[in-house]
Scaffold this active site. Structure first.
Site, PDB file in Angstrom:
ATOM      1  N   VAL A  80     -35.878 -19.536  13.068  1.00  0.00           N
ATOM      2  CA  VAL A  80     -36.882 -18.681  12.432  1.00  0.00           C
ATOM      3  C   VAL A  80     -37.931 -19.564  11.764  1.00  0.00           C
ATOM      4  O   VAL A  80     -37.602 -20.454  10.979  1.00  0.00           O
ATOM      5  CB  VAL A  80     -36.241 -17.745  11.382  1.00  0.00           C
ATOM      6  CG1 VAL A  80     -37.310 -16.984  10.610  1.00  0.00           C
ATOM      7  CG2 VAL A  80     -35.286 -16.769  12.050  1.00  0.00           C
ATOM      8  N   SER A 125     -38.718 -23.170   7.728  1.00  0.00           N
ATOM      9  CA  SER A 125     -37.992 -22.637   8.877  1.00  0.00           C
ATOM     10  C   SER A 125     -36.501 -22.840   8.658  1.00  0.00           C
ATOM     11  O   SER A 125     -36.090 -23.466   7.684  1.00  0.00           O
ATOM     12  CB  SER A 125     -38.428 -23.349  10.163  1.00  0.00           C
ATOM     13  OG  SER A 125     -38.200 -24.741  10.055  1.00  0.00           O
ATOM     14  N   LYS A 126     -35.702 -22.330   9.526  1.00  0.00           N
ATOM     15  CA  LYS A 126     -34.262 -22.567   9.507  1.00  0.00           C
ATOM     16  C   LYS A 126     -33.721 -22.203  10.874  1.00  0.00           C
ATOM     17  O   LYS A 126     -34.320 -21.390  11.597  1.00  0.00           O
ATOM     18  CB  LYS A 126     -33.596 -21.672   8.446  1.00  0.00           C
ATOM     19  CG  LYS A 126     -32.307 -22.241   7.912  1.00  0.00           C
ATOM     20  CD  LYS A 126     -32.567 -23.317   6.879  1.00  0.00           C
ATOM     21  CE  LYS A 126     -31.294 -23.890   6.333  1.00  0.00           C
ATOM     22  NZ  LYS A 126     -31.578 -24.840   5.236  1.00  0.00           N
ATOM     23  N   GLY A 127     -32.579 -22.787  11.245  1.00  0.00           N
ATOM     24  CA  GLY A 127     -31.983 -22.451  12.526  1.00  0.00           C
ATOM     25  C   GLY A 127     -30.477 -22.530  12.459  1.00  0.00           C
ATOM     26  O   GLY A 127     -29.921 -23.087  11.507  1.00  0.00           O
TER      27      GLY A 127
END
Ligand code: NAD
Length: 436
Positions: A80, A125-127
């Protein structure tokens, strides 16, 4: 069966304790509530408010991976990008069975505010991949990493989205991401990830950066109360990357570390613990429990022990409405993300406890990740003293900005931090104009 490639959660990262997590509130909801509060005080216009409450891009990928048994498994991966108005998105990747899109979204928002607060030119962001890396061999872990990277490769890049380690991922995983990305692009691109091994473009001082940042802001908060690190009594919850380094550096500045804890238990010595010796002990025994030269007490007692500074550096939602009234510390430095619930925040505010909120206290890590990206792009590497000096200057500046905002808006330090961060992201949107 081959050795699991990744240690169980708690070594590279931690999961919220489910019961505590459900008992009081969702830390991510609490974070967005604080965003709302800041947006209201900033009088954010309704359009911009809507933009900042929604992620820019959400990616869901299937990650087919050949297990060592010959079976084909398909995992789900997310990435995201919450907001990239201030620069490339920056945020970790976690491998964990509890990863959900909602959580990844919230963590990406969190990164957006943190980067803006310390004023580094990144978005958030992050994943994550929904998998249990503790049951995987090194080969399986590498295949998950490479296939997930290939799945999200269009968004990755030094100018667009730069991952870093998070729960259950480490510098080994970052090296595979860098290699996969570089193979697709037909040339080496070190700046596509941070938290890499130093030998392949990582930054000196990155490992200690979060704990070092905690030390700097604690020193500044103590000064506001007319105290110094020398002689201050400190209790640290969590003795991993953040907690052990924060304890060590504060002790080196003359603080007395009166209590520390990890998953295995807590240790107490009002005269001060020998942190260098404890770090050696944990290296050897992998836990604090069993250390003979201190009184063992319960993990819960650590939070309410008699001390000047409390550093929660373990996990979310540990300071709650139940224990907040009994906290004796004058300062809380939130090394962990989301350690204090909103209900506890109110109690602490009434008690006059000086809280250094997570998005400020633990921003040292992402700040040195930024330095790593700068060094990779410049192809010129700094000595550790330069890294630490520049980190100090950024942390102290951010601390002072939060302190000034606290005064200006007559709010607590947490809301002040969100005001500084949200205002910066909003200002960038206004300057750029909305392509709508
Ligand atoms: P880590 O896995 O290295 O260490 C976590 C420590 O907490 C371990 O010692 C573990 O035993 C202990 N712990 C877990 N549950 C506990 C409990 N209930 N009571 C007492 N101790 C407990 O993790 P880390 O990298 O040090 O991260 C700690 C926190 O800091 C997390 O919230 C993380 O998101 C946050 N953080 C880390 C970084 C970083 O650079 N590592 C940056 C920003 C924020």
């Amino acid at each position: 069966m081959s050795e699991p490639a990744i240690q169980p959660p708690g070594h590279f990262g931690i999961r919220p304790d489910k019961e505590t997590f459900l008992a009081e509130e969702n830390p991510f909801e609490a974070m967005m509530e604080r965003f709302d509060h800041a947006a209201q005080l900033l009088n954010l216009d309704p359009g911009l408010y809507k933009v900042l409450r929604n992620p820019e891009k959400q990616i869901i990928v299937s990650v087919p991976v050949l297990r060592d048994s010959g079976e084909l498994e398909v995992y789900t991966g997310y990435r995201v990008l919450y907001n990239t108005s201030r620069g490339p998105a920056k945020g970790g990747i976690r491998f964990d069975l509890n990863v959900t899109l909602e959580e990844v979204k919230a963590l990406a928002a969190w990164m957006t505010w943190k980067c803006a607060l310390v004023n580094i030119p990144f978005g958030g962001s992050k994943g994550g991949v929904v998998c249990d890396p503790t049951t995987m061999s090194m080969g399986e872990l590498e295949r998950v990493t490479r296939r997930y990277t290939a799945g999200i490769i269009e968004t990755l890049g030094p100018d667009s989205d730069v991952p870093a380690p998070d729960v259950n991922t480490n510098e080994r995983v970052m090296a595979w991401i860098m290699d996969t990305y570089s193979m697709h692009h037909r040339h080496t691109v070190t700046a596509v990830v941070t938290g890499k091994p130093v030998a392949m473009g990582g930054s000196l001082g990155r490992r200690e950066a979060t704990g070092r940042g905690c030390m700097f802001v604690t020193r500044e908060a103590l000064a506001k109360l007319g105290m110094g690190l020398k002689g201050a009594r400190v209790a640290v919850q969590g003795f991993g990357n953040v907690g052990s380094v924060a304890a060590d550096l504060m002790a080196k500045e003359g603080a007395r570390i009166v209590a520390v804890s990890d998953k295995s238990g807590a240790l107490h010595n009002p005269e001060g613990l020998d942190i260098a010796e404890l770090i050696k002990w944990v290296k050897e025994h992998r836990q604090l429990a069993g250390y003979p030269k201190a009184e063992a007490f319960s993990k819960e007692q650590l939070l309410t022990v008699d001390c000047d500074v409390l550093v929660p550096a373990a996990t979310e939602n540990v300071i709650t409405r139940k224990n907040a009234p009994h906290i004796k510390a004058k300062i809380i430095c939130e090394g962990a993300n989301g350690p204090t619930t909103a209900a506890a925040d109110e109690i602490l505010e009434k008690k006059g406890v000086f809280v250094i909120p997570d998005i400020l206290a633990n921003a040292g890590g992402v700040t040195v990740s930024y330095f790593e990206w700068v060094q990779d792009r410049g192809g010129y590497f700094w000595d550790e003293e330069t890294v630490n000096r520049r980190l100090e200057s950024i942390m102290v500046r951010a601390f002072n900005e939060v302190a000034a905002t606290t005064e200006k808006y007559k709010v607590n330090t947490r809301i002040a931090s969100y005001i500084v961060a949200v205002d910066r992201v909003a200002a960038m949107h206004r300057l750029r104009g909305m392509y709508a």
